[in-house]
Design a protein around this motif. Sequence first.
Motif, mmCIF file in Angstrom:
data_model
loop_
_atom_site.group_PDB
_atom_site.id
_atom_site.type_symbol
_atom_site.label_atom_id
_atom_site.label_comp_id
_atom_site.label_asym_id
_atom_site.label_seq_id
_atom_site.Cartn_x
_atom_site.Cartn_y
_atom_site.Cartn_z
ATOM 1 N N UNK A 160 7.820 7.263 6.560
ATOM 2 C CA UNK A 160 6.150 7.814 6.738
ATOM 3 C C UNK A 160 5.638 6.952 7.655
ATOM 4 N N UNK A 161 5.713 5.913 7.411
ATOM 5 C CA UNK A 161 4.733 5.055 8.527
ATOM 6 C C UNK A 161 5.148 4.745 9.923
ATOM 7 N N UNK A 162 6.687 4.939 10.157
ATOM 8 C CA UNK A 162 7.354 4.719 10.830
ATOM 9 C C UNK A 162 7.404 7.202 12.288
ATOM 10 N N UNK A 163 7.647 7.525 11.368
ATOM 11 C CA UNK A 163 6.934 9.198 11.458
ATOM 12 C C UNK A 163 5.433 9.042 12.407
ATOM 13 N N UNK A 188 -6.963 5.286 18.515
ATOM 14 C CA UNK A 188 -5.342 4.800 17.737
ATOM 15 C C UNK A 188 -5.345 4.882 16.764
ATOM 16 N N UNK A 189 -5.814 3.562 16.112
ATOM 17 C CA UNK A 189 -6.144 2.966 15.052
ATOM 18 C C UNK A 189 -6.340 4.119 13.729
ATOM 19 N N UNK A 190 -7.761 4.332 13.941
ATOM 20 C CA UNK A 190 -8.241 5.681 13.811
ATOM 21 C C UNK A 190 -7.318 6.948 13.066
ATOM 22 N N UNK A 191 -6.174 7.322 14.484
ATOM 23 C CA UNK A 191 -5.728 8.334 13.998
ATOM 24 C C UNK A 191 -4.325 8.235 13.358
ATOM 25 N N UNK A 192 -4.017 7.136 13.404
ATOM 26 C CA UNK A 192 -3.092 6.385 12.659
ATOM 27 C C UNK A 192 -2.946 6.623 11.418
ATOM 28 N N UNK A 193 -4.115 5.275 11.206
ATOM 29 C CA UNK A 193 -3.995 5.859 9.597
ATOM 30 C C UNK A 193 -4.843 7.331 8.650
ATOM 31 N N UNK A 194 -4.977 8.492 9.688
ATOM 32 C CA UNK A 194 -4.955 9.583 8.989
ATOM 33 C C UNK A 194 -4.143 10.715 9.048
ATOM 34 N N UNK A 244 -1.942 11.222 5.428
ATOM 35 C CA UNK A 244 -1.615 12.716 5.368
ATOM 36 C C UNK A 244 0.064 12.957 5.327
ATOM 37 N N UNK A 245 0.386 11.904 5.668
ATOM 38 C CA UNK A 245 1.988 11.351 4.773
ATOM 39 C C UNK A 245 1.778 11.615 4.598
ATOM 40 N N UNK A 246 1.159 10.243 3.455
ATOM 41 C CA UNK A 246 1.860 10.152 2.121
ATOM 42 C C UNK A 246 1.377 11.259 1.434
ATOM 43 N N UNK A 247 0.083 11.800 1.722
ATOM 44 C CA UNK A 247 -0.394 13.430 1.316
ATOM 45 C C UNK A 247 1.000 14.272 0.735
ATOM 46 N N UNK A 269 4.193 13.492 1.027
ATOM 47 C CA UNK A 269 5.385 13.443 0.483
ATOM 48 C C UNK A 269 5.090 13.282 -1.039
ATOM 49 N N UNK A 270 3.421 12.583 -1.553
ATOM 50 C CA UNK A 270 3.249 12.641 -2.623
ATOM 51 C C UNK A 270 2.940 13.787 -3.293
ATOM 52 N N UNK A 271 2.664 15.109 -2.682
ATOM 53 C CA UNK A 271 2.554 16.086 -3.222
ATOM 54 C C UNK A 271 2.482 17.718 -2.902
ATOM 55 N N UNK A 272 3.372 17.275 -2.332
ATOM 56 C CA UNK A 272 4.116 18.329 -1.109
ATOM 57 C C UNK A 272 2.906 18.454 0.098
ATOM 58 N N UNK A 273 3.713 19.975 0.480
ATOM 59 C CA UNK A 273 2.972 20.455 2.034
ATOM 60 C C UNK A 273 1.972 21.554 1.588
#
Length: 183
Positions: A4-7, A164-170, A174-177, A179-183
């Motif tokens: 998720x971090x790399x993606x 860029x930092x703001x977008x990365x965190x956002x 979303x990626x963690x969400x 992964x945890x809850x499904x798309x």
Amino acid sequence: MAEILIGSFQDVIKIVPVLFLVILLTNWITGKVNKGTHFFSRLAKLDVVGGALLGTIPQCGISVALAKLYDNGYISLGMLMAVFLAGSDEALIVVGAHPDKLPLMLEIIGIKVLIGIGAGWLINLAIKEKRNRLKGCGIDCDCPKCGKHKNILVNSLVHTLKLTLFLYVTVLIIGIGADRFGE
């Protein structure tokens, strides 16, 4: 988690050059406005009508530039909303794929302009705001509130890195969400 971090990084890094160019352009436009360019003072007098007409120009750069002008206090919130509501980037895609739909697209764009004008006028009527809240602040500003560097390239680069930092965190959240809850 490493995926998720790399993606997220790979997704965000692709737009950084475009983001930098858009920020550089908006900083340049804002600098021109701050130095007394008459085009934007005339445009601000047109207010919501001018904003809605500018919104029909198919590219998001207009919206970004006018958002920056609103941020610096040069245009009203109603004008900004008129630009956003009248935006018609999708028209090029539809007309490109189906040239026979041009009359329908022009009708839709006309309706969006009318909606933008109406909504912008109502917003300006409901929200009385003080224009030129930051008058004088721009690329050449030294005030502590701005914290801007005089060099347009440095200023644009710093702004790009912050976004860029703001977008990365956002994107990461979303990626963690997902992964945890499904798309």
